[in-house]
Design a protein around this motif. Sequence first.
Motif, PDB file in Angstrom:
ATOM      1  N   ARG A  80       0.801  -1.371  -0.009  1.00  0.00           N
ATOM      2  CA  ARG A  80       0.025  -0.159  -0.072  1.00  0.00           C
ATOM      3  C   ARG A  80       0.848   1.147   0.132  1.00  0.00           C
ATOM      4  O   ARG A  80       0.605   2.251  -0.708  1.00  0.00           O
ATOM      5  CB  ARG A  80      -1.002   0.005   1.327  1.00  0.00           C
ATOM      6  CG  ARG A  80      -1.994  -1.164   1.402  1.00  0.00           C
ATOM      7  CD  ARG A  80      -3.213  -0.829   2.139  1.00  0.00           C
ATOM      8  NE  ARG A  80      -2.494  -0.649   3.540  1.00  0.00           N
ATOM      9  CZ  ARG A  80      -2.575  -1.893   4.374  1.00  0.00           C
ATOM     10  NH1 ARG A  80      -2.769  -3.085   4.214  1.00  0.00           N
ATOM     11  NH2 ARG A  80      -2.018  -1.443   5.629  1.00  0.00           N
ATOM     12  N   PHE A  81       2.008   1.193   0.496  1.00  0.00           N
ATOM     13  CA  PHE A  81       2.923   2.471   0.848  1.00  0.00           C
ATOM     14  C   PHE A  81       3.509   2.740  -0.534  1.00  0.00           C
ATOM     15  O   PHE A  81       3.796   3.764  -0.611  1.00  0.00           O
ATOM     16  CB  PHE A  81       3.781   2.114   2.096  1.00  0.00           C
ATOM     17  CG  PHE A  81       3.538   2.306   3.169  1.00  0.00           C
ATOM     18  CD1 PHE A  81       2.150   2.547   3.384  1.00  0.00           C
ATOM     19  CD2 PHE A  81       4.186   2.507   4.478  1.00  0.00           C
ATOM     20  CE1 PHE A  81       1.782   2.714   4.672  1.00  0.00           C
ATOM     21  CE2 PHE A  81       4.029   2.840   5.743  1.00  0.00           C
ATOM     22  CZ  PHE A  81       2.753   2.943   5.905  1.00  0.00           C
ATOM     23  N   LYS A  82       3.663   1.751  -1.438  1.00  0.00           N
ATOM     24  CA  LYS A  82       4.020   2.021  -2.774  1.00  0.00           C
ATOM     25  C   LYS A  82       3.320   2.987  -3.472  1.00  0.00           C
ATOM     26  O   LYS A  82       3.803   3.604  -4.530  1.00  0.00           O
ATOM     27  CB  LYS A  82       4.295   0.575  -3.478  1.00  0.00           C
ATOM     28  CG  LYS A  82       5.618  -0.232  -2.903  1.00  0.00           C
ATOM     29  CD  LYS A  82       5.401  -1.590  -3.640  1.00  0.00           C
ATOM     30  CE  LYS A  82       5.469  -1.602  -5.196  1.00  0.00           C
ATOM     31  NZ  LYS A  82       5.705  -3.041  -5.911  1.00  0.00           N
ATOM     32  N   ALA A  83       2.216   3.053  -3.242  1.00  0.00           N
ATOM     33  CA  ALA A  83       1.109   3.925  -3.974  1.00  0.00           C
ATOM     34  C   ALA A  83       1.116   5.215  -3.201  1.00  0.00           C
ATOM     35  O   ALA A  83       0.495   6.417  -3.905  1.00  0.00           O
ATOM     36  CB  ALA A  83      -0.406   3.541  -3.706  1.00  0.00           C
ATOM     37  N   VAL A  84       1.879   5.710  -2.380  1.00  0.00           N
ATOM     38  CA  VAL A  84       2.129   6.926  -1.576  1.00  0.00           C
ATOM     39  C   VAL A  84       2.693   7.863  -2.396  1.00  0.00           C
ATOM     40  O   VAL A  84       2.224   8.919  -2.679  1.00  0.00           O
ATOM     41  CB  VAL A  84       2.658   6.853  -0.368  1.00  0.00           C
ATOM     42  CG1 VAL A  84       2.936   8.382   0.470  1.00  0.00           C
ATOM     43  CG2 VAL A  84       1.738   5.978   0.808  1.00  0.00           C
ATOM     44  N   CYS A  85       3.785   7.744  -2.995  1.00  0.00           N
ATOM     45  CA  CYS A  85       4.472   8.621  -3.865  1.00  0.00           C
ATOM     46  C   CYS A  85       5.567   7.853  -4.801  1.00  0.00           C
ATOM     47  O   CYS A  85       5.821   6.704  -4.473  1.00  0.00           O
ATOM     48  CB  CYS A  85       5.151   9.684  -3.159  1.00  0.00           C
ATOM     49  SG  CYS A  85       6.585   9.204  -2.005  1.00  0.00           S
ATOM     50  N   SER A  86       6.014   8.341  -5.936  1.00  0.00           N
ATOM     51  CA  SER A  86       6.939   7.419  -6.640  1.00  0.00           C
ATOM     52  C   SER A  86       8.229   7.426  -5.978  1.00  0.00           C
ATOM     53  O   SER A  86       8.878   6.247  -6.349  1.00  0.00           O
ATOM     54  CB  SER A  86       7.344   8.382  -7.959  1.00  0.00           C
ATOM     55  OG  SER A  86       7.771   9.620  -7.415  1.00  0.00           O
ATOM     56  N   LYS A  87       8.654   8.201  -4.906  1.00  0.00           N
ATOM     57  CA  LYS A  87       9.861   7.905  -4.459  1.00  0.00           C
ATOM     58  C   LYS A  87       9.870   6.822  -3.436  1.00  0.00           C
ATOM     59  O   LYS A  87      10.786   5.843  -3.418  1.00  0.00           O
ATOM     60  CB  LYS A  87      10.282   9.244  -3.533  1.00  0.00           C
ATOM     61  CG  LYS A  87      11.785   9.107  -2.916  1.00  0.00           C
ATOM     62  CD  LYS A  87      12.070  10.651  -2.430  1.00  0.00           C
ATOM     63  CE  LYS A  87      13.578  10.619  -1.673  1.00  0.00           C
ATOM     64  NZ  LYS A  87      13.895  11.821  -1.188  1.00  0.00           N
ATOM     65  N   TRP A  88       8.603   6.700  -2.583  1.00  0.00           N
ATOM     66  CA  TRP A  88       8.328   5.504  -1.782  1.00  0.00           C
ATOM     67  C   TRP A  88       8.484   4.244  -2.763  1.00  0.00           C
ATOM     68  O   TRP A  88       9.024   3.031  -2.409  1.00  0.00           O
ATOM     69  CB  TRP A  88       7.313   5.397  -1.004  1.00  0.00           C
ATOM     70  CG  TRP A  88       7.305   6.564   0.091  1.00  0.00           C
ATOM     71  CD1 TRP A  88       8.230   7.705   0.082  1.00  0.00           C
ATOM     72  CD2 TRP A  88       6.757   6.318   1.174  1.00  0.00           C
ATOM     73  NE1 TRP A  88       8.033   8.289   1.338  1.00  0.00           N
ATOM     74  CE2 TRP A  88       7.080   7.577   2.045  1.00  0.00           C
ATOM     75  CE3 TRP A  88       5.667   5.757   1.742  1.00  0.00           C
ATOM     76  CZ2 TRP A  88       6.629   7.684   3.458  1.00  0.00           C
ATOM     77  CZ3 TRP A  88       5.246   5.934   3.179  1.00  0.00           C
ATOM     78  CH2 TRP A  88       5.499   7.075   3.878  1.00  0.00           C
ATOM     79  N   ARG A  89       7.656   4.179  -3.830  1.00  0.00           N
ATOM     80  CA  ARG A  89       7.823   3.194  -4.721  1.00  0.00           C
ATOM     81  C   ARG A  89       9.075   2.918  -5.099  1.00  0.00           C
ATOM     82  O   ARG A  89       9.643   1.466  -5.122  1.00  0.00           O
ATOM     83  CB  ARG A  89       6.880   3.363  -5.974  1.00  0.00           C
ATOM     84  CG  ARG A  89       6.637   2.161  -6.888  1.00  0.00           C
ATOM     85  CD  ARG A  89       5.823   2.446  -8.025  1.00  0.00           C
ATOM     86  NE  ARG A  89       5.726   1.479  -9.101  1.00  0.00           N
ATOM     87  CZ  ARG A  89       4.689   0.567  -8.775  1.00  0.00           C
ATOM     88  NH1 ARG A  89       3.667   0.740  -7.704  1.00  0.00           N
ATOM     89  NH2 ARG A  89       4.592  -0.411  -9.667  1.00  0.00           N
ATOM     90  N   THR A  90       9.827   3.613  -5.815  1.00  0.00           N
ATOM     91  CA  THR A  90      11.328   3.382  -5.955  1.00  0.00           C
ATOM     92  C   THR A  90      12.160   2.685  -4.923  1.00  0.00           C
ATOM     93  O   THR A  90      12.982   1.839  -5.353  1.00  0.00           O
ATOM     94  CB  THR A  90      11.824   4.794  -6.684  1.00  0.00           C
ATOM     95  OG1 THR A  90      10.966   5.325  -7.809  1.00  0.00           O
ATOM     96  CG2 THR A  90      13.408   4.542  -7.185  1.00  0.00           C
ATOM     97  N   THR A  91      11.944   3.482  -3.788  1.00  0.00           N
ATOM     98  CA  THR A  91      12.824   2.722  -2.856  1.00  0.00           C
ATOM     99  C   THR A  91      12.415   1.292  -2.431  1.00  0.00           C
ATOM    100  O   THR A  91      13.299   0.526  -1.961  1.00  0.00           O
ATOM    101  CB  THR A  91      12.515   3.817  -1.429  1.00  0.00           C
ATOM    102  OG1 THR A  91      13.093   5.177  -1.705  1.00  0.00           O
ATOM    103  CG2 THR A  91      13.421   3.138  -0.113  1.00  0.00           C
ATOM    104  N   ILE A  92      11.218   0.926  -2.333  1.00  0.00           N
ATOM    105  CA  ILE A  92      10.696  -0.196  -1.954  1.00  0.00           C
ATOM    106  C   ILE A  92      11.121  -1.283  -2.853  1.00  0.00           C
ATOM    107  O   ILE A  92      11.314  -2.339  -2.700  1.00  0.00           O
ATOM    108  CB  ILE A  92       9.016  -0.262  -1.702  1.00  0.00           C
ATOM    109  CG1 ILE A  92       8.980   0.535  -0.420  1.00  0.00           C
ATOM    110  CG2 ILE A  92       8.679  -1.828  -1.609  1.00  0.00           C
ATOM    111  CD1 ILE A  92       7.442   0.863  -0.047  1.00  0.00           C
TER     112      ILE A  92
END
Length: 448
Positions: A78-90
């Motif tokens: 779910r956190f991957k959908a918060v922002c592109s930076k979080w998605r890239t990090t995960i």
Amino acid sequence: MSETTPETMSETTPESTSEPTPETMPEATPGTMPEATPETMPENPITPYLSSLESNEFTQHILPEHILPKLPAKTLVRFKAVCSKWRTTIETPEFARAHLLQYPNIRSVISIDYHASFTALNYQDYPNLDFTDFKKHYKDESPYIVESCNGLLLLICSKDDSEPVNKQLPDHLLYFRFYFVVYNPFLGPASSIRIDPPENFLLKTEIDDAKDYNFGFGYSFSRDDYFIVAVNSRMIANLDITVHLYSLQDRRWIRIDISSTVKPIIEFAIPWYNLSGILVNELLHWPVNAVISKSCQEMIAVFDWFGQDQFKTMPLPREVFGEFDDYRSTFGLCRLNDCLCAWALYNDRTVVEMWMMKIYGIDGSWTMLFRFDMLGFLGVYDGITNFFGFNRSEMALILSCTDELMLAEFYLDPPVYTSFKFKEQVKAVNYDASFMSPLLLSPPQDQD
């Protein structure tokens, strides 16, 4: 002391400051507080600190390195959908490895049903159970779970153009066009890789049987490599053992022939579709029946691919471990708290006992954990086929011969159990959810 002038006084007058003076404060009605306005509210001293963290250390180091890796994979999706930076990090391989190391081990299993759908069960905190259902990903194939390691599943898939594969007879899967798939259900089928079986692995002869073959899947920290082991314990008439080892880093099979003249002739005690190799100390272990001097003895077979690349044997806690049964095994292996454990059934499968090897490789460290009488224990009157582990309430997750997945409170007299719906489920294995992608270890091969 310097002289105070009207010019210097005007720079320090209350009117020029951000805080109002008592004279300029609005009068309060008795019994009430004055209404807060942006002009009258003092600045929060924490705000500048949080702003500096957000723009610097917090987002760059604290969040990805110390907070996100400690969260469950289900939350991170779910956190991957918060922002592109979080998605890239995960989605980075560095984060996947950090998540494996920092996220606490939980008690969970994953199962597959006849419709190729996966379901994960977190049973650590009963009665707060957490089920995760994954969508059906294999529409035209017949996947079967062999084992799981660090969130990756090793599947055997079969496809036949003439007739559908019957997974109620999983030993038949090998006789179709079978192949392996390494797959992470949290990442979906796009991240999976297909691995063709080793050449000349399956020899269709009259003596071939499901117990002649077994598999294993594991990870070596010392080599930073995932590996698959495929074993054929009968080669025509000479009864030699042939081991095929696949490295996901090297992307190739290595064949190792082990002569029966120097080692006991072994037969896997449990078919591969019920129990595969148990990974402990970076080595795979199987419960086997070993023929020594024309007598059969229950033992543990260990594949040591770090040393001499061959099978070796380890003794069980007792010379006679479990009752003899022509049809089903009465002993098995599992891993608890990273230790090798062996369990056995006695008294017509009504008594179960569990032993743990507390110091790996030291036979004298076998310690009995429990011995319980299950007579009258509804649901397991015909015995246990697999043992997964204990949760925080000391309830044991087991699979009975009637294909019931249940939490059992063996320490109560009589024992109490809670059964889960396991309808149409064909296999369950221990499972640690992660974001590890097999594509990070091996590039995808050409698909047929």
